[in-house]
Design an enzyme around this catalytic site. Structure first.
Site, mmCIF file in Angstrom:
data_model
loop_
_atom_site.group_PDB
_atom_site.id
_atom_site.type_symbol
_atom_site.label_atom_id
_atom_site.label_comp_id
_atom_site.label_asym_id
_atom_site.label_seq_id
_atom_site.Cartn_x
_atom_site.Cartn_y
_atom_site.Cartn_z
ATOM 1 N N GLU B 58 0.947 -1.090 -0.017
ATOM 2 C CA GLU B 58 0.019 0.075 -0.020
ATOM 3 C C GLU B 58 0.816 1.379 -0.056
ATOM 4 O O GLU B 58 0.617 2.457 -0.628
ATOM 5 C CB GLU B 58 -0.969 -0.082 1.145
ATOM 6 C CG GLU B 58 -1.987 -1.010 0.984
ATOM 7 C CD GLU B 58 -1.920 -2.210 1.371
ATOM 8 O OE1 GLU B 58 -0.706 -2.608 1.805
ATOM 9 O OE2 GLU B 58 -2.710 -3.281 1.125
ATOM 10 N N HIS B 125 -11.880 -5.476 8.335
ATOM 11 C CA HIS B 125 -12.631 -5.405 7.147
ATOM 12 C C HIS B 125 -13.779 -4.631 7.206
ATOM 13 O O HIS B 125 -14.641 -4.709 6.388
ATOM 14 C CB HIS B 125 -12.569 -6.600 6.431
ATOM 15 C CG HIS B 125 -11.627 -7.499 5.984
ATOM 16 N ND1 HIS B 125 -10.763 -8.183 6.839
ATOM 17 C CD2 HIS B 125 -10.809 -7.777 4.973
ATOM 18 C CE1 HIS B 125 -9.925 -8.977 6.503
ATOM 19 N NE2 HIS B 125 -9.971 -8.766 4.990
#
Lengths: 340, 321
Positions: B58, B125
């Protein structure tokens, strides 16, 4: 000496060495002046010198062409000059001039001309690599060929996650990236023994599937040869190149740091030799320069710096009442100019 | 024909790619696979060079987006889940967000964050990251609540010359449908009165707008008229629209799915209390998720975040104050 009698390659290498030496010298003189201004209380914030790293830095800047990308780190005064940064950018940024490239919003080594390929570093180590990757990806989209991006790092940056992610990304994308890691034995005060456990930092190259190069960072000739070969390989499409230069930092982390933690034995070892002194001997031995010429070069370097400093001292700092307090280019979406 | 919130996001990206050769999509599994949620379904077929799979990196994904923007590209980054933007946090807040201030060069990158809770997704999540990004100067933070906004705001995000954090709600992906894509749009930075009412203002954004609207519907049968303000963009925050609504109702409840400490609801209440204290007939109230990691089990999850039930209770309490 009649240069016409010398084969082109040798002549060209001679010119390269002399040019590099002058960038090294100019950088050392500029650094000395900034340190002196710092000690005199004329500089706000820190001063970070490149002492001992001028050869590898100059060689990096010189190996690049106009239009390439260079992301220097804190000890890259010589490389910046070689890449084309004017002396006044450094002085203005150190002295907080509103006329400098960062206009007083950033200081010292956090300067650049990104529109001209010279990136202003953020302090987070390793963070510049993937930005250069992205520029190279952008150029690939635009079908720009024969371009190279070089990023300067220290040994400490090789321990970051950003380094790992970005070098892997560059390898996956087969980018023309040259990472020049200058292992100066210390990340601030932390020695190599507490920084990494591999035999040599260049060993990391194989793990990423990139080419590795290493050389003595105190040896200007080795730096020029190795880095220009790495840049040429990247330019020819051979993917990322990891170059590791070994030397010793001949100053503190910044001018606030006396580097007392560096063992005198290390300072007196071959690692602790000054690349500028070695380069001077090399030029003299080759008969390319003598003490008189070098003295005149130094005088010239001092004059240039003094002139710039004298001019910048009269320049205004930023005016907080006239500052444009907007962090966004899209002004109507900026909350910054509102007083909350 | 109807189109879902998720399809609107896909269509906006298809349009952005088709309209502007500078646009490209970069993220994990976004290529042939079409993305973890299929937000980039078939886009790689249509634009094979401009929909690119990224390694699980990322930090490097965002860093390279910044670099490509410096070269004039307009990347759309898909973070697989908003939660995973944290490994890229440094590049977002210290690099992308500071670039214009430092260099005067624009940084037109759009970072899509699939946000918010769906039952069973657990602590890693389900997160809503809008408040943490809004805290940093140099970012625009969008939180579309409707299919139409998901489409038009994403297109606007790509057109904006600054980094945009685009928080798209995963719960709305499949649940929310519209008849067609919009041809006109409200601009970013403007909040919408989703439902007019005279008794209480509920300020909400993203999925919470729909919980608030459900409460408004339910309580209107009792004669309680709730005005629902959909913030749309949380940075910049449309303080004017909020203040005008509070001026009409005199009562404010602010609802957010993210955690209570600091954050959007705290910011809204701080602004109303400092700038519109005399408009209030009762102390302003707020409702957020509980101050714990997001739980996995539906029994716990339903209690963790605000729901129509807890919002209705909060409105009743507010009317008694």
């Amino acid at each position: 000496m009649d240069t016409r009698a010398i084969p082109d390659a040798i002549s060209s290498f001679r010119e390269q060495c002399m040019k590099a030496f002058r960038f090294m010298l100019q950088s050392r003189v500029l650094d000395e002046k900034m340190a002196s201004l710092y000690r005199g209380g004329k500089i706000h914030g820190g001063v970070f010198l490149g002492k001992g790293q001028e050869a590898v830095s100059a060689a990096t800047g010189m190996s690049l062409l106009k239009g390439d990308i260079f992301s220097p780190l804190i000890r890259d005064g010589a490389g910046r000059l070689a890449f084309g940064e004017p002396i006044i950018d450094a002085v203005r940024t150190y002295m907080g001039s509103a006329l400098g490239p960062m206009r007083g919003r950033e200081g010292n080594v956090h300067r650049g001309r990104p529109a001209e390929g010279l990136l202003p570093m953020i302090s987070h180590l390793g963070a510049m690599i993937s930005v250069v990757n992205g520029m190279l990806i952008g150029r690939r989209f635009k079908k720009i060929q024969n371009t190279v991006g070089a990023v300067s790092l220290g040994d400490g940056a090789t321990s970051t996650g950003a380094f790992h992610e970005a070098l892997n990304q560059a390898a996956v994308e087969k980018l023309p990236l040259v990472l020049v890691v200058t292992n100066n034995q210390f990340a601030y005060s932390t020695p190599n023994s507490r920084q990494f456990a591999c035999r040599h930092l260049v060993d990391k190259a194989v793990g990423y599937g990139v080419a590795g190069h290493s050389m003595d960072g105190t040896d200007l000739k080795a730096c020029l040869e190795t880095i220009s070969a790495a840049v040429a390989a990247a330019r020819q499409g051979q993917g990322p190149q990891l170059v590791v230069a070994t030397l010793l930092r001949l100053c503190g982390h910044g001018e606030h740091d006396d580097a007392h933690y560096i063992d005198p034995e290390l300072r007196n070892s071959a690692l602790g030799r000054d690349c500028l002194v070695l380069a001077e001997s090399f030029l003299t031995e080759q008969g390319w320069a003598d003490a008189k010429i070098i003295k005149s070069w130094r005088k010239d370097a001092v004059r240039k710096v003094e002139e710039v400093v004298a001019a910048v001292q009269h320049e205004p700092g930023p005016d907080p009442y006239k500052e444009d307090w907007s962090a966004l280019s899209t002004r109507h979406l900026s909350e910054g100019s509102q007083s909350l | 024909m109807s189109i879902t919130y998720l399809e609107a996001i896909r269509e906006a990206q298809a349009k952005a790619l088709a309209d502007d050769p500078r646009v490209f999509i970069y993220g994990q599994d976004v290529g042939a696979f079409g993305g973890a949620f299929k937000a980039t379904k078939n886009l790689a077929l249509e634009f094979p060079d401009r929909v690119i799979d990224a390694p699980i990196s990322e930090d490097a994904i965002i860093g390279s987006a910044i670099g490509s923007a410096l070269e004039g590209m307009r990347p759309i980054i898909e973070m697989q889940f908003a939660d995973f933007s944290t490994p890229g946090f440094n590049q977002i807040v210290n690099h992308a967000a500071t670039l214009f201030w430092r260099t005067q060069l624009p940084c037109p990158i759009t970072i899509r964050l699939p946000s918010g809770g769906t039952s069973g997704s657990g602590a890693f999540h389900s997160q809503s990251m809008e408040a943490i990004y809004a805290h940093y100067p140099g970012l625009v933070v969008m939180t579309p609540a409707t299919v139409e906004d998901a489409y038009s705001m994403l297109l606007e995000a790509v057109a904006i010359d600054d980094p945009v954090i685009f928080c798209e709600h995963k719960y709305l992906y499949y649940h929310l449908k519209a008849e067609k894509l919009p041809t006109e749009a409200m601009p970013a930075g403007k909040a919408r009165i989703s439902r007019a009412g005279r008794d209480v203002t509920i300020v909400a954004y993203s999925a919470m707008v729909h919980e608030a609207l459900a409460v408004a519907e339910e309580l209107s049968t009792e004669g309680i008229e709730i005005e629902v303000v959909d913030l749309r963009t949380i940075k910049p925050l449309d303080t004017d629209t909020i203040m005008a609504s509070v001026a009409r109702t005199g009562r404010l409840l602010c609802v957010g799915e993210s955690w209570p400490w600091g954050g959007v609801t705290a910011e809204v209440i701080a602004r109303v209390a400092t700038e519109g204290f005399n408009l209030l007939d009762a102390p302003p109230q707020r409702l957020n998720a509980k101050d714990t990691p997001i739980p996995f089990h539906p029994n716990l999850w339903l209690m963790h975040r605000p729901t129509a039930r807890s919002i209705a209770m909060a409105v009743r309490n507010l009317l008694r104050l």
